[in-house]
Design a protein around this motif. Structure first.
Motif, PDB file in Angstrom:
ATOM      1  N   LYS A 110     -15.628   3.507  -0.835  1.00 48.14           N
ATOM      2  CA  LYS A 110     -15.018   2.355  -1.559  1.00 48.14           C
ATOM      3  C   LYS A 110     -14.828   0.892  -1.229  1.00 48.14           C
ATOM      4  O   LYS A 110     -14.990  -0.310  -1.972  1.00 48.14           O
ATOM      5  N   ILE A 111     -15.600   0.635  -0.297  1.00 52.17           N
ATOM      6  CA  ILE A 111     -15.442  -0.664   0.826  1.00 52.17           C
ATOM      7  C   ILE A 111     -16.383  -1.015  -0.274  1.00 52.17           C
ATOM      8  O   ILE A 111     -16.794  -1.897  -0.632  1.00 52.17           O
TER       9      ILE A 111
ATOM     10  N   LEU B  41     -16.283  -1.866  -3.449  1.00 52.59           N
ATOM     11  CA  LEU B  41     -15.790  -3.824  -3.758  1.00 52.59           C
ATOM     12  C   LEU B  41     -16.552  -4.761  -4.011  1.00 52.59           C
ATOM     13  O   LEU B  41     -16.300  -5.193  -4.105  1.00 52.59           O
TER      14      LEU B  41
ATOM     15  N   GLN C 243      -6.053  -0.932   7.391  1.00 57.01           N
ATOM     16  CA  GLN C 243      -6.288  -1.678   6.197  1.00 57.01           C
ATOM     17  C   GLN C 243      -6.659  -3.183   5.428  1.00 57.01           C
ATOM     18  O   GLN C 243      -6.769  -3.351   6.490  1.00 57.01           O
TER      19      GLN C 243
ATOM     20  N   VAL D 199      -7.754  -0.858   0.616  1.00 55.33           N
ATOM     21  CA  VAL D 199      -8.778   0.738   0.953  1.00 55.33           C
ATOM     22  C   VAL D 199      -7.393   0.537   2.356  1.00 55.33           C
ATOM     23  O   VAL D 199      -7.475  -0.143   3.466  1.00 55.33           O
TER      24      VAL D 199
ATOM     25  N   TRP E 262      -7.802  -5.477   2.922  1.00 57.06           N
ATOM     26  CA  TRP E 262      -7.371  -5.812   0.895  1.00 57.06           C
ATOM     27  C   TRP E 262      -8.609  -6.895   1.263  1.00 57.06           C
ATOM     28  O   TRP E 262      -8.984  -7.371   1.425  1.00 57.06           O
TER      29      TRP E 262
ATOM     30  N   ASP F  42     -12.569   3.850   4.316  1.00 55.79           N
ATOM     31  CA  ASP F  42     -13.091   4.126   3.669  1.00 55.79           C
ATOM     32  C   ASP F  42     -14.506   3.192   2.999  1.00 55.79           C
ATOM     33  O   ASP F  42     -14.401   1.937   2.276  1.00 55.79           O
TER      34      ASP F  42
ATOM     35  N   SER G 240       0.966  -1.327   0.055  1.00 57.22           N
ATOM     36  CA  SER G 240      -0.381   0.457  -0.332  1.00 57.22           C
ATOM     37  C   SER G 240       0.998   1.334   0.131  1.00 57.22           C
ATOM     38  O   SER G 240       0.116   2.290  -0.592  1.00 57.22           O
TER      39      SER G 240
END
Length: 82
Positions: free
Chosen positions: A71-72, A75, A56, A64, A58, A68, A49
């Motif tokens: 974004k989560i 995904l 964090q 990520v 993955w 966030d 990252s």
């Protein structure tokens, strides 16, 4: 199909607790790695990252940094559509 999620965290991180609770609320299973106790995982996390901060995640190998939520959610939605 469920996402493959790895959460890098520390025991004292409030945002780490929040992101893990959020994932649980969404019905997502995840592997938790405590980087305060696993130096090799910390090095891998930073290498991938470029960031030292936690949490964090993955999500299917997509990094990520931080909690966030947008974004989560993106995904996880992408994964659910497959």
């Amino acid at each position: 199909m469920k996402a493959n999620i790895v959460v890098f965290s520390t025991p004292t991180c409030a945002w780490c607790r929040k992101v893990k609770e959020y994932l649980k609320q969404k019905g997502q299973n995840f592997k938790e790695i405590d980087v305060s106790k696993d130096a090799a995982a910390l090095r891998d996390m930073i290498r991938k990252s470029g960031q030292q901060g936690v949490p964090q995640l993955w999500v299917n190998n997509v990094v990520v940094v931080g909690f966030d939520r947008d974004k989560i959610d993106r995904l996880l939605s992408l994964n659910e559509q497959k």
